[in-house]
Design a protein around this motif. Structure first.
Motif, short mmCIF file in Angstrom:
data_model
loop_
_atom_site.label_atom_id
_atom_site.label_comp_id
_atom_site.label_asym_id
_atom_site.label_seq_id
_atom_site.Cartn_x
_atom_site.Cartn_y
_atom_site.Cartn_z
N LYS A 2 2.97 -11.71 -3.47
CA LYS A 2 3.04 -11.42 -4.91
C LYS A 2 2.38 -10.09 -5.22
CE LYS A 2 2.78 -16.30 -6.11
NZ LYS A 2 1.75 -17.33 -5.91
N GLY A 3 1.46 -9.71 -4.37
CA GLY A 3 0.75 -8.46 -4.58
C GLY A 3 -0.35 -8.36 -3.55
N ILE A 4 -1.00 -7.20 -3.51
CA ILE A 4 -2.11 -6.98 -2.58
C ILE A 4 -3.29 -6.48 -3.41
CG2 ILE A 4 -2.86 -5.79 -0.48
CD1 ILE A 4 0.08 -5.21 0.15
N ALA A 5 -4.50 -6.86 -3.03
CA ALA A 5 -5.69 -6.34 -3.69
C ALA A 5 -6.67 -5.88 -2.63
CB ALA A 5 -6.32 -7.40 -4.58
N ARG A 6 -7.37 -4.79 -2.94
CA ARG A 6 -8.42 -4.31 -2.03
C ARG A 6 -9.60 -3.85 -2.86
NH1 ARG A 6 -8.81 1.15 -2.65
NH2 ARG A 6 -6.89 2.27 -3.11
N SER A 7 -10.78 -3.87 -2.24
CA SER A 7 -11.93 -3.31 -2.94
C SER A 7 -11.81 -1.80 -2.94
CB SER A 7 -13.24 -3.75 -2.27
OG SER A 7 -13.36 -3.16 -1.00
N MET A 8 -12.43 -1.17 -3.92
CA MET A 8 -12.28 0.28 -4.09
C MET A 8 -12.62 1.08 -2.83
SD MET A 8 -14.24 3.16 -4.64
CE MET A 8 -15.77 2.77 -5.51
N PRO A 9 -13.76 0.78 -2.14
CA PRO A 9 -14.06 1.62 -0.97
C PRO A 9 -13.12 1.41 0.21
CG PRO A 9 -16.04 0.51 -1.79
CD PRO A 9 -14.87 -0.14 -2.46
N THR A 10 -12.33 0.35 0.20
CA THR A 10 -11.36 0.09 1.27
C THR A 10 -10.30 1.20 1.27
OG1 THR A 10 -11.77 -2.26 0.97
CG2 THR A 10 -9.76 -1.67 2.18
N SER A 11 -9.79 1.55 2.44
CA SER A 11 -8.86 2.68 2.50
C SER A 11 -7.54 2.37 1.79
CB SER A 11 -8.58 3.08 3.95
OG SER A 11 -7.42 2.43 4.44
N GLY A 12 -6.79 3.43 1.54
CA GLY A 12 -5.52 3.29 0.84
C GLY A 12 -4.37 2.83 1.74
N ALA A 13 -4.66 2.43 2.99
CA ALA A 13 -3.57 2.03 3.91
C ALA A 13 -2.73 0.90 3.32
CB ALA A 13 -4.14 1.62 5.27
N ALA A 14 -3.39 -0.07 2.69
CA ALA A 14 -2.64 -1.20 2.13
C ALA A 14 -1.77 -0.78 0.94
CB ALA A 14 -3.60 -2.32 1.71
N ASP A 15 -2.20 0.27 0.24
CA ASP A 15 -1.42 0.73 -0.92
C ASP A 15 -0.03 1.15 -0.51
OD1 ASP A 15 -4.20 0.80 -1.36
OD2 ASP A 15 -3.99 2.16 -3.06
N ARG A 16 0.05 1.77 0.69
CA ARG A 16 1.36 2.25 1.16
C ARG A 16 2.27 1.07 1.51
NH1 ARG A 16 -1.66 6.89 1.65
NH2 ARG A 16 -3.21 6.15 3.11
N VAL A 17 1.65 -0.02 1.98
CA VAL A 17 2.44 -1.22 2.27
C VAL A 17 2.94 -1.83 0.96
CG1 VAL A 17 2.38 -3.54 3.27
CG2 VAL A 17 1.19 -1.65 4.42
N ALA A 18 2.04 -1.92 -0.02
CA ALA A 18 2.45 -2.49 -1.32
C ALA A 18 3.60 -1.68 -1.92
CB ALA A 18 1.26 -2.51 -2.28
N ALA A 19 3.51 -0.35 -1.80
CA ALA A 19 4.56 0.50 -2.37
C ALA A 19 5.89 0.21 -1.68
CB ALA A 19 4.18 1.97 -2.21
N LYS A 20 5.84 0.08 -0.37
CA LYS A 20 7.07 -0.17 0.39
C LYS A 20 7.65 -1.55 0.06
CE LYS A 20 9.50 0.12 4.45
NZ LYS A 20 9.58 0.56 5.80
N LEU A 21 6.75 -2.55 -0.08
CA LEU A 21 7.22 -3.90 -0.40
C LEU A 21 7.63 -4.03 -1.86
CD1 LEU A 21 4.49 -6.09 1.44
CD2 LEU A 21 6.82 -5.60 2.23
N GLY A 22 7.22 -3.05 -2.66
CA GLY A 22 7.52 -3.10 -4.09
C GLY A 22 6.72 -4.18 -4.81
N VAL A 23 5.46 -4.39 -4.37
CA VAL A 23 4.61 -5.38 -5.04
C VAL A 23 3.39 -4.70 -5.67
CG1 VAL A 23 5.36 -7.25 -3.52
CG2 VAL A 23 3.29 -5.96 -2.94
N GLU A 24 2.71 -5.43 -6.55
CA GLU A 24 1.54 -4.88 -7.24
C GLU A 24 0.41 -4.58 -6.27
OE1 GLU A 24 -0.03 -7.26 -10.44
OE2 GLU A 24 1.98 -7.88 -11.04
N MET A 25 -0.35 -3.53 -6.57
CA MET A 25 -1.54 -3.20 -5.79
C MET A 25 -2.71 -3.16 -6.76
SD MET A 25 -2.41 -2.35 -2.66
CE MET A 25 -4.16 -2.60 -2.39
N HIS A 26 -3.80 -3.81 -6.40
CA HIS A 26 -4.98 -3.84 -7.28
C HIS A 26 -6.19 -3.28 -6.55
CE1 HIS A 26 -2.90 -6.38 -10.21
NE2 HIS A 26 -2.35 -6.95 -9.17
N GLU A 27 -7.02 -2.54 -7.28
CA GLU A 27 -8.23 -1.94 -6.73
C GLU A 27 -9.42 -2.48 -7.51
OE1 GLU A 27 -8.66 2.30 -7.37
OE2 GLU A 27 -9.49 2.54 -5.37
N THR A 28 -10.29 -3.22 -6.84
CA THR A 28 -11.39 -3.93 -7.49
C THR A 28 -12.73 -3.42 -6.99
OG1 THR A 28 -11.38 -5.56 -5.74
CG2 THR A 28 -10.00 -6.05 -7.65
#
Ligand code: VG1
Ligand code: CO
Length: 543
Positions: free
Chosen positions: A316-342
């Motif tokens: 449904k989406g991916i979430a990562r803590s702010m200091p975590t790298s942006g690697a997961a963001d690129r996966v979320a973009a490709k999957l077309g799902v929400e990305m959250h930064e907490t």
């Protein structure tokens, strides 16, 4: 039943940190200290009369004593039932699952996670709410406020409960249920992953090593990896939980799990190695000849999760803590799902998970998990990796390289300066914060600062706002530095510096991480004047 009301003076230092209240054992042993905190928790909650409370811990020194105190106080405060793990043991994810499965009102999780244990080492108490996750800031703030004015606590007078005998009995007008800490959790894992496929992989000769670090995951690994999946017991190391973790830090990183790392880098290495921390919520993943950084692991698990039965319908989406790298963001973009930064800390994922806005979450500090519970989950990450390996039938190294080729590689490292003087740490952070507005445009070596800020989180579900969650410096070209102070340490302050650099070119994917990040390491020193302000010329831990 006798309920005693005992007078107590408030303690000024009971502010929960990133993950509950953590102090040295002698502090918790101060007369009234533990009781005052537990009473402050209960006083901050409404409507638990007659309901259930889960209690369990990672088995560290003082665990059993605090469990007896908590049981007697739960009875005196009106809980109807306490569910406690046999031997006082519950891994953090297993406790989260038990709260959800048994629809408990909440739980007390006793752990200081990856910090050392023993008579002069660390202990911790964390309150989790009915969704199974750590209490949100609204509640932890209320607990702290209450702790500053508390003047009494309530305790029922009855003898120690036999924590080693599974069964149900009555004491102090309350039902006490001592439960097997492993079975429910192991059964949950079987619903998420293809155990038959993993077992077949293992039967075909795929060698799995696991280091339980003498911490809570020993019994879980023995049941799940060895008994249910056929992993060679001789490759499950340090599987007996010890009160002092054998004198080590149960921290699954390259410093404290060095023996596993060395084994995995040896010529005859097993195919896959993993470790977990004191309370079983962190994971270290090392394939033969390749350490997978936690930020990368999150991205790779997210990209491949659909291969496991529990996630076959996608994320449904991916979430990562702010200091975590942006690697997961690129996966979320490709999957077309929400990305959250907490902000850092699992408590910030709870709302997103409850609202169905994300399925997988992760932190750079070796924490990964999903919506199956409301805590990060070490063995879950190991099993998801194994499920992916069982389906793809490639080595971990091949999976890592394929991922980088498809998404690019994010070089990432965290440098920790532990136990520095609190005043110098605060001054260092204040100096960077003051300079934030002047930083854009500044050139340091080959890098130019594009932007800088102090991270504020706006929770999209309940609208709450969390400020001062770390100082971020963004560079032209996408590299980033983050500075923050730890909220889990028990002596002095720990400065954490997070560095990342994105490299899309596969020809550049084989560099040494520290070398690849050298310009950022130099920029961190230039911006924060670490050596002159802390008196240290090198970090204590590099992960
Ligand atoms: C650290 C980690 C954070 C994690 C927290 C609790 O916090 O950085 O990502 O959520 O520990 O994990 P801090 O404030 O010290 O950076 V655990 O396994 O200690 O419960
Ligand atoms: Co932990």
């Amino acid at each position: 039943m006798m309920i005693r009301t005992v007078s107590v003076s408030p303690f000024p230092d009971q502010k929960p940190g990133t993950s509950g209240l953590r102090k040295k054992v002698p502090v918790f042993q101060t007369p009234g200290y533990t009781e005052a905190f537990i009473q402050s928790v209960f006083d901050s909650l409404d409507g638990f009369e007659g309901k259930s409370l889960v209690i369990g811990g990672d088995g560290r020194f003082y665990n059993r004593e605090v469990i007896q105190i908590a049981i007697r106080m739960a009875a005196a405060n009106g809980f109807g039932r306490v569910l406690v793990g046999q031997g006082g043991i519950l891994s953090t994810p297993a406790a989260s699952h038990l709260i959800r499965k048994r629809e408990a009102f909440g739980g007390l999780i006793l752990s200081a996670s990856h910090n050392p244990g023993g008579p002069t080492e660390d202990f911790g108490i964390k309150y989790n709410i009915s969704n199974g996750g750590p209490a949100p800031e609204k509640i932890t703030d209320a607990i702290f406020a209450r702790s500053l004015s508390i003047d009494h606590y309530k305790v029922a007078d009855f003898g120690d409960v036999d924590l080693d005998k599974i069964g149900t009995f009555e004491a102090g007008g309350m039902t006490i249920e001592v439960v097997d800490p492993v079975t429910d959790y192991a059964d949950l894992m079987e619903t998420l992953f293809d155990f038959a496929a993993i077992r077949k992989l293992v039967d075909d000769g795929f060698k799995v090593a696991f280091d339980a670090m003498h911490a809570v995951t020993g019994p879980y690994a023995s049941e799940i990896l060895v008994r249910r999946l056929g992993v060679d017991a001789a490759l499950v190391f340090n599987a007996t939980p010890l009160e002092d973790f054998g004198g080590h830090h149960p921290d699954p990183n390259l410093v404290h799990a060095k023996a596993l790392y060395d084994l995995m880098m040896a010529p005859e290495a097993p195919d896959f190695g993993a470790a977990s921390d004191g309370d079983g919520d962190r994971n270290l993943i090392i394939g033969r000849g390749v350490f997978v950084t936690p930020s990368d692991s999150l991205a790779m698990l997210a990209a491949n999760a659909h291969l496991a039965p529990g996630y076959k319908d996608g994320l449904k989406g991916i979430a990562r803590s702010m200091p975590t790298s942006g690697a997961a963001d690129r996966v979320a973009a490709k999957l077309g799902v929400e990305m959250h930064e907490t902000p850092t800390g699992w408590k910030f994922f709870g709302n997103l998970l409850d609202a169905g806005r994300c399925t997988i979450c992760g932190e750079e500090s070796a924490g990964t998990g999903s919506d199956h519970v409301r805590e990060k989950d070490g063995l879950w990450a190991v099993l998801l990796w194994l499920n992916i390996l069982a389906v793809r039938r490639q080595s971990a190294l091949e999976i890592v390289k394929d991922h980088w080729a498809e998404f690019g590689r994010t070089y990432y490292s965290r440098h920790d300066y532990e136990a520095i003087e609190t005043d110098s740490a605060n001054q260092l952070m204040a100096a960077i914060e003051d300079s934030l507005v002047r930083l854009p445009g500044r050139q340091i070596g080959s890098l130019t600062i594009a932007n800088a800020d102090s991270f504020t989180y706006h929770d999209p579900i309940d609208g709450s706002v969390s400020r001062n969650q770390g100082l971020r410096i963004f560079f032209e070209g996408g590299s980033r530095l983050v500075f923050r102070l730890s909220g889990t340490g028990t002596s002095g302050a720990t400065l954490r510096i997070y560095m990342e650099r994105y490299e899309p070119d596969p020809a550049q994917h084989d560099q040494d991480t520290q070398a690849a990040l050298q310009p950022l390491i130099e920029a961190a020193e230039a911006i924060a004047e670490i050596s002159s302000r802390t008196g240290r010329d090198a970090p204590t831990v590099i992960t």
